[in-house]
Design an enzyme around this catalytic site. Structure first.
Site, short mmCIF file in Angstrom:
data_model
loop_
_atom_site.label_atom_id
_atom_site.label_comp_id
_atom_site.label_asym_id
_atom_site.label_seq_id
_atom_site.Cartn_x
_atom_site.Cartn_y
_atom_site.Cartn_z
N SER A 135 18.23 45.66 51.89
CA SER A 135 18.74 44.31 51.70
C SER A 135 20.24 44.38 51.88
CB SER A 135 18.37 43.84 50.29
OG SER A 135 19.04 42.65 49.97
N LYS A 161 16.77 43.24 55.85
CA LYS A 161 16.85 41.89 55.28
C LYS A 161 18.32 41.51 55.17
CE LYS A 161 16.38 40.62 50.38
NZ LYS A 161 15.50 40.74 49.22
N LYS A 163 21.12 38.77 53.76
CA LYS A 163 21.37 37.65 52.86
C LYS A 163 22.01 36.53 53.68
CE LYS A 163 20.13 39.43 48.87
NZ LYS A 163 19.13 38.81 47.99
N ASP A 188 17.13 36.35 53.36
CA ASP A 188 16.97 35.94 51.95
C ASP A 188 18.07 34.96 51.58
OD1 ASP A 188 16.47 35.67 49.26
OD2 ASP A 188 16.70 37.80 48.76
N GLU A 213 12.99 34.41 52.79
CA GLU A 213 12.78 34.55 51.35
C GLU A 213 13.49 33.43 50.59
OE1 GLU A 213 13.74 38.58 50.32
OE2 GLU A 213 13.67 38.19 48.18
N ASP A 238 10.38 34.52 45.94
CA ASP A 238 10.95 35.53 45.05
C ASP A 238 11.21 34.84 43.70
OD1 ASP A 238 12.62 37.22 43.59
OD2 ASP A 238 14.01 37.64 45.20
N LYS A 262 8.65 41.58 41.76
CA LYS A 262 9.61 42.35 40.97
C LYS A 262 8.99 42.37 39.58
CE LYS A 262 13.68 40.75 43.53
NZ LYS A 262 14.86 39.85 43.53
N GLY A 290 13.83 44.25 44.79
CA GLY A 290 14.78 45.12 44.09
C GLY A 290 15.84 44.27 43.43
O1 OSB Z 1 16.97 38.25 45.88
O2 OSB Z 1 16.09 40.12 46.22
C1 OSB Z 1 17.01 39.45 45.75
C2 OSB Z 1 19.66 41.78 44.26
C3 OSB Z 1 20.01 41.09 43.13
C4 OSB Z 1 19.43 39.86 42.89
C5 OSB Z 1 18.47 39.35 43.78
C6 OSB Z 1 18.10 40.06 44.91
C7 OSB Z 1 18.74 41.28 45.17
C8 OSB Z 1 18.50 42.06 46.37
C9 OSB Z 1 18.83 43.54 46.31
O3 OSB Z 1 18.14 41.59 47.43
C10 OSB Z 1 17.72 44.45 46.62
C11 OSB Z 1 18.06 45.88 46.25
O4 OSB Z 1 17.82 46.26 45.08
O5 OSB Z 1 18.58 46.59 47.11
MG MG Z 2 15.28 37.69 46.98
#
Ligand code: OSB
Ligand code: MG
Length: 369
Positions: A135, A161, A163, A188, A213, A238, A262, A290
């Site tokens: 991510s 992925k 952001k 995401d 996402e 999510d 999660k 994650g």
């Molecule tokens: O939306 O998946 C998410 C991290 C913090 C809060 C929300 C998210 C995330 C990540 C990080 O996308 C994923 C990782 O642990 O590498």
């Molecule tokens: Mg997410």
């Protein structure tokens, strides 16, 4: 398993990178760590809530309060035959799945250790390594993004992925898609769009994302269902999936075609198993999310991701991406996009106590009597 004592800590661990999402920037983790003691064994749980309620509503301090004042006093000194019995003791308290998950997951670790089995076997897993992706946070420029994508693909990660947020979406994704036509690519949004952004989201259909996402509200299902009827790209939920009940409703509404699991967001492994069963019966693919976990949370996620419906690469990348030094002895590292699940009873990782001591901001020990 009789619960004899608990040690709750708040740790602070700096991230190796600046992680920017549509809701903010993270440069460190503030980690609630629970050590749960019973029958000569120790179970570990890691909170994923942040200091501010920017992802979901819970915070480090709200969870600390509930664990210290409500949940731990409720369970210490009692004997629970299995994790379901422990969950029943927490069930009267509404919401707060992340706070409950810290205790529930530490109990699963303890329970599996009591059986002398690795957690993945007790949960019903079917593999000993998990496919993983990365991510990537919002980068300063498109060129920086292309460099980051190239580096992680060359390290073997099986899905990228990105952001996104309004104003940082189509252009950057299109540049990545053109440079890496074969890559498995997802986006995401962390709830950054409204239904009125529909034309902007519809354009992403050109880019053949594996899924998008959580584009809409952090608690929403209905608008996601409306959007899913209009776009070809599968929606992955999510934030909105906080329980098996929410998952059931999401399925009925067809609010998403993919689910991100999660365990901490769902209240623990038990609730995650329920969502897994629902998804499996409906053919909905799952992947492990994650929350920038340190070694305890990452190990829990890996064990759960060995279940059969986890068919897409998870956000469980190598610990060395995140930390100069992790809080556990075992190195949780992926090779060619495959992450081995730690061996040994329970979650199979052990705390580096001297490091944990050094980064502890607050702690409290509680015993049964
Ligand atoms: O939306 O998946 C998410 C991290 C913090 C809060 C929300 C998210 C995330 C990540 C990080 O996308 C994923 C990782 O642990 O590498
Ligand atoms: Mg997410």
């Amino acid at each position: 398993m009789r619960l004899e004592a608990a040690e709750l800590r708040i740790l602070e661990l700096p991230l190796k990178f600046r992680f920017e999402t549509s809701f903010g920037v993270q440069t460190k983790r503030t980690i609630l760590l629970l050590r749960l003691f019973g029958e000569g064994l120790e179970g570990l749980g890691e909170g994923v809530m942040e200091r501010l309620p920017l992802y979901r509503e819970e915070t480090v301090v709200s969870a600390r309060y509930l664990l210290e004042e409500v949940f731990l006093p409720q369970v210490l000194g009692k004997d629970f035959p299995n994790p379901e019995a422990l969950s029943q003791a927490l069930a009267p308290f509404r919401g707060n799945p992340m706070a409950k998950a810290v205790l529930e997951m530490a109990f699963w670790d303890l329970f599996a250790k009591g059986l002398g089995k690795p957690l993945w076997q007790v949960l019903g897993g079917v593999r000993q390594a998990v496919e993983v992706g990365v991510s990537l946070g919002i980068q300063p420029t498109v060129a920086d993004t292309l460099k980051a994508v190239e580096r992680h693909l060359s390290e073997g990660y099986r899905r990228i992925k990105l952001k996104i947020k309004p104003g940082w979406d189509y252009e950057v994704l299109k540049a990545v898609r053109q440079a890496f036509p074969e890559a498995t690519l997802t986006a995401d949004a962390n709830s950054a769009y409204r239904l009125s952004d529909f034309p902007r989201l519809k354009r992403l259909d050109e880019l053949f994302l594996d899924y998008i996402e959580q584009p809409l509200g952090h608690d929403d299902l209905l608008d996601h269902a409306r959007l899913q009827r209009e776009i070809a790209t599968p929606i992955c939920l999510d934030e909105s999936l906080t329980s098996a009940e929410k998952a059931r409703k999401a399925m009925e509404l067809m609010a998403g075609r993919v689910f991100n699991i999660k365990p901490a967001r769902l209240g623990g492994h038990g609730e995650s198993l329920k969502v897994h069963a629902l998804a499996q019966s409906a053919g909905i693919p799952l992947w492990m999310g994650g929350m920038l976990e340190a070694g305890v949370g990452r190990a829990h996620n890996l064990h759960l991701a060995t279940l059969p419906a986890f068919t897409k690469p998870g956000d469980v990348s190598s610990a060395s991406r995140y930390w100069e030094e992790d809080i556990v002895e075992e190195a949780l590292e992926a090779e060619e996009g495959l992450m081995p699940v730690p061996e040994g009873p329970g979650i199979g990782v052990h705390l580096k106590l001297p490091l944990v001591e050094r980064i502890t901001l607050w702690q409290r020990y509680m015993s049964a009597s």
